[in-house]
Write a protein that holds these residues in place. Structure first.
Motif, PDB file in Angstrom:
ATOM      1  N   HIS A 196      -8.457  81.745   5.161  1.00 27.16           N
ATOM      2  CA  HIS A 196      -9.122  80.456   5.373  1.00 27.16           C
ATOM      3  C   HIS A 196     -10.039  80.092   4.205  1.00 27.16           C
ATOM      4  O   HIS A 196     -10.161  78.915   3.865  1.00 27.16           O
ATOM      5  CB  HIS A 196      -9.911  80.457   6.682  1.00 27.16           C
ATOM      6  N   ARG A 197     -10.661  81.082   3.600  1.00 27.67           N
ATOM      7  CA  ARG A 197     -11.589  80.817   2.496  1.00 27.67           C
ATOM      8  C   ARG A 197     -10.841  80.446   1.214  1.00 27.67           C
ATOM      9  O   ARG A 197     -11.225  79.521   0.506  1.00 27.67           O
ATOM     10  CB  ARG A 197     -12.479  82.023   2.236  1.00 27.67           C
ATOM     11  N   TYR A 198      -9.780  81.193   0.898  1.00 23.98           N
ATOM     12  CA  TYR A 198      -9.114  81.019  -0.389  1.00 23.98           C
ATOM     13  C   TYR A 198      -7.793  80.253  -0.312  1.00 23.98           C
ATOM     14  O   TYR A 198      -7.262  79.847  -1.350  1.00 23.98           O
ATOM     15  CB  TYR A 198      -8.892  82.377  -1.055  1.00 23.98           C
ATOM     16  N   GLY A 199      -7.267  80.045   0.873  1.00 22.89           N
ATOM     17  CA  GLY A 199      -6.004  79.328   1.021  1.00 22.89           C
ATOM     18  C   GLY A 199      -6.011  77.947   0.392  1.00 22.89           C
ATOM     19  O   GLY A 199      -5.096  77.606  -0.367  1.00 22.89           O
ATOM     20  N   PRO A 200      -7.028  77.120   0.670  1.00 20.83           N
ATOM     21  CA  PRO A 200      -7.039  75.780   0.067  1.00 20.83           C
ATOM     22  C   PRO A 200      -7.102  75.807  -1.468  1.00 20.83           C
ATOM     23  O   PRO A 200      -6.466  74.996  -2.126  1.00 20.83           O
ATOM     24  CB  PRO A 200      -8.306  75.143   0.650  1.00 20.83           C
ATOM     25  N   LEU A 201      -7.846  76.759  -2.044  1.00 27.76           N
ATOM     26  CA  LEU A 201      -7.905  76.867  -3.503  1.00 27.76           C
ATOM     27  C   LEU A 201      -6.539  77.232  -4.077  1.00 27.76           C
ATOM     28  O   LEU A 201      -6.087  76.642  -5.060  1.00 27.76           O
ATOM     29  CB  LEU A 201      -8.921  77.935  -3.920  1.00 27.76           C
ATOM     30  N   LEU A 202      -5.895  78.215  -3.455  1.00 27.72           N
ATOM     31  CA  LEU A 202      -4.576  78.633  -3.928  1.00 27.72           C
ATOM     32  C   LEU A 202      -3.563  77.504  -3.755  1.00 27.72           C
ATOM     33  O   LEU A 202      -2.741  77.258  -4.644  1.00 27.72           O
ATOM     34  CB  LEU A 202      -4.107  79.888  -3.187  1.00 27.72           C
ATOM     35  N   TYR A 203      -3.627  76.823  -2.635  1.00 23.22           N
ATOM     36  CA  TYR A 203      -2.700  75.722  -2.384  1.00 23.22           C
ATOM     37  C   TYR A 203      -2.859  74.643  -3.459  1.00 23.22           C
ATOM     38  O   TYR A 203      -1.882  74.143  -4.007  1.00 23.22           O
ATOM     39  CB  TYR A 203      -2.923  75.133  -0.993  1.00 23.22           C
ATOM     40  N   GLY A 204      -4.093  74.290  -3.762  1.00 20.84           N
ATOM     41  CA  GLY A 204      -4.339  73.277  -4.784  1.00 20.84           C
ATOM     42  C   GLY A 204      -3.825  73.708  -6.149  1.00 20.84           C
ATOM     43  O   GLY A 204      -3.236  72.915  -6.883  1.00 20.84           O
ATOM     44  N   TYR A 205      -4.026  74.967  -6.481  1.00 22.10           N
ATOM     45  CA  TYR A 205      -3.549  75.494  -7.767  1.00 22.10           C
ATOM     46  C   TYR A 205      -2.026  75.443  -7.831  1.00 22.10           C
ATOM     47  O   TYR A 205      -1.457  74.934  -8.800  1.00 22.10           O
ATOM     48  CB  TYR A 205      -4.059  76.919  -7.966  1.00 22.10           C
ATOM     49  N   VAL A 206      -1.374  75.945  -6.797  1.00 22.30           N
ATOM     50  CA  VAL A 206       0.095  75.969  -6.786  1.00 22.30           C
ATOM     51  C   VAL A 206       0.643  74.548  -6.805  1.00 22.30           C
ATOM     52  O   VAL A 206       1.618  74.260  -7.504  1.00 22.30           O
ATOM     53  CB  VAL A 206       0.631  76.756  -5.563  1.00 22.30           C
ATOM     54  N   ARG A 207       0.021  73.655  -6.065  1.00 21.12           N
ATOM     55  CA  ARG A 207       0.468  72.261  -6.020  1.00 21.12           C
ATOM     56  C   ARG A 207       0.447  71.626  -7.403  1.00 21.12           C
ATOM     57  O   ARG A 207       1.278  70.785  -7.730  1.00 21.12           O
ATOM     58  CB  ARG A 207      -0.436  71.479  -5.065  1.00 21.12           C
ATOM     59  N   ARG A 208      -0.486  72.044  -8.217  1.00 22.90           N
ATOM     60  CA  ARG A 208      -0.589  71.488  -9.564  1.00 22.90           C
ATOM     61  C   ARG A 208       0.329  72.181 -10.562  1.00 22.90           C
ATOM     62  O   ARG A 208       0.557  71.680 -11.651  1.00 22.90           O
ATOM     63  CB  ARG A 208      -2.027  71.565 -10.045  1.00 22.90           C
ATOM     64  N   MET A 209       0.849  73.335 -10.182  1.00 22.33           N
ATOM     65  CA  MET A 209       1.684  74.097 -11.103  1.00 22.33           C
ATOM     66  C   MET A 209       3.183  73.908 -10.867  1.00 22.33           C
ATOM     67  O   MET A 209       3.970  74.081 -11.785  1.00 22.33           O
ATOM     68  CB  MET A 209       1.338  75.590 -11.018  1.00 22.33           C
TER      69      MET A 209
END
Length: 175
Positions: free
Chosen positions: A18-31
């Motif tokens: 829950h803490r890091y999922g949104p950060l990872l999702y945003g990173y992957v979405r941009r990559m």
């Protein structure tokens, strides 16, 4: 939290997700541009993290360790199919209430984000990754280096080259 998760505490691992999922999702979405692949890469990242959590030594921050796993999953995804330039929004959509206040501002922001999105898509993958991790996810160069398996100096160099290129391509938007 990582120690508890390593001992099999599912609630602790859920907290990590829950803490890091949104950060990872945003990173992957941009990559990567394939929306279905984004979800898969994030899910595969957390599956790998769950399986490897007992190997987490704390040499790097948990966030950095997760980004490193995520970056490997992105590379794996690219091996399966070639990525297309990103076509998703760089930042969250504009607040609808802002449109009611000043439509010209909303149009200008939308045009700027579209131009930035196109410019980012044209960058080499490593430069784009360094720029996104630094400017969007606020990682330090040592953290980026660990994440992308490069020295902090190399991360700084890729970021600098990305900035120079983006500055040239975004000249219209500079005052």
């Amino acid at each position: 939290m990582a120690v508890a998760a390593a001992l099999g505490d599912r609630v602790a691992f859920e907290t990590i997700v829950h803490r890091y999922g949104p950060l990872l999702y945003g990173y992957v979405r941009r990559m990567i541009s394939d929306c279905d692949a984004v979800d898969d890469v994030v899910q595969e990242t957390f599956i790998a993290a769950w399986r490897q959590i007992h190997n987490y030594r704390g040499d790097a921050a948990l966030k950095t360790w997760l980004f490193r796993i995520c970056d490997r999953k992105i590379v794996d995804s690219r091996r399966v199919r070639y990525a297309e330039p990103i076509d998703d929004r760089l930042l969250d959509p504009i607040n609808p209430s802002a449109a009611a206040q000043d439509p010209a501002v909303v149009v200008s922001i939308t045009e700027f984000l579209a131009a930035l999105e196109r410019a980012l898509a044209e960058l080499p993958v490593r430069q784009r990754a360094c720029w996104v991790l630094r400017e969007i996810d606020a990682l330090t160069f040592p953290q980026i280096g660990v994440t992308l398996k490069m020295s902090p100096g190399a991360a700084r160099g890729h970021h600098h080259r990305a900035q120079v290129t983006l500055r040239q391509r975004m000249q219209r938007w500079q005052r």
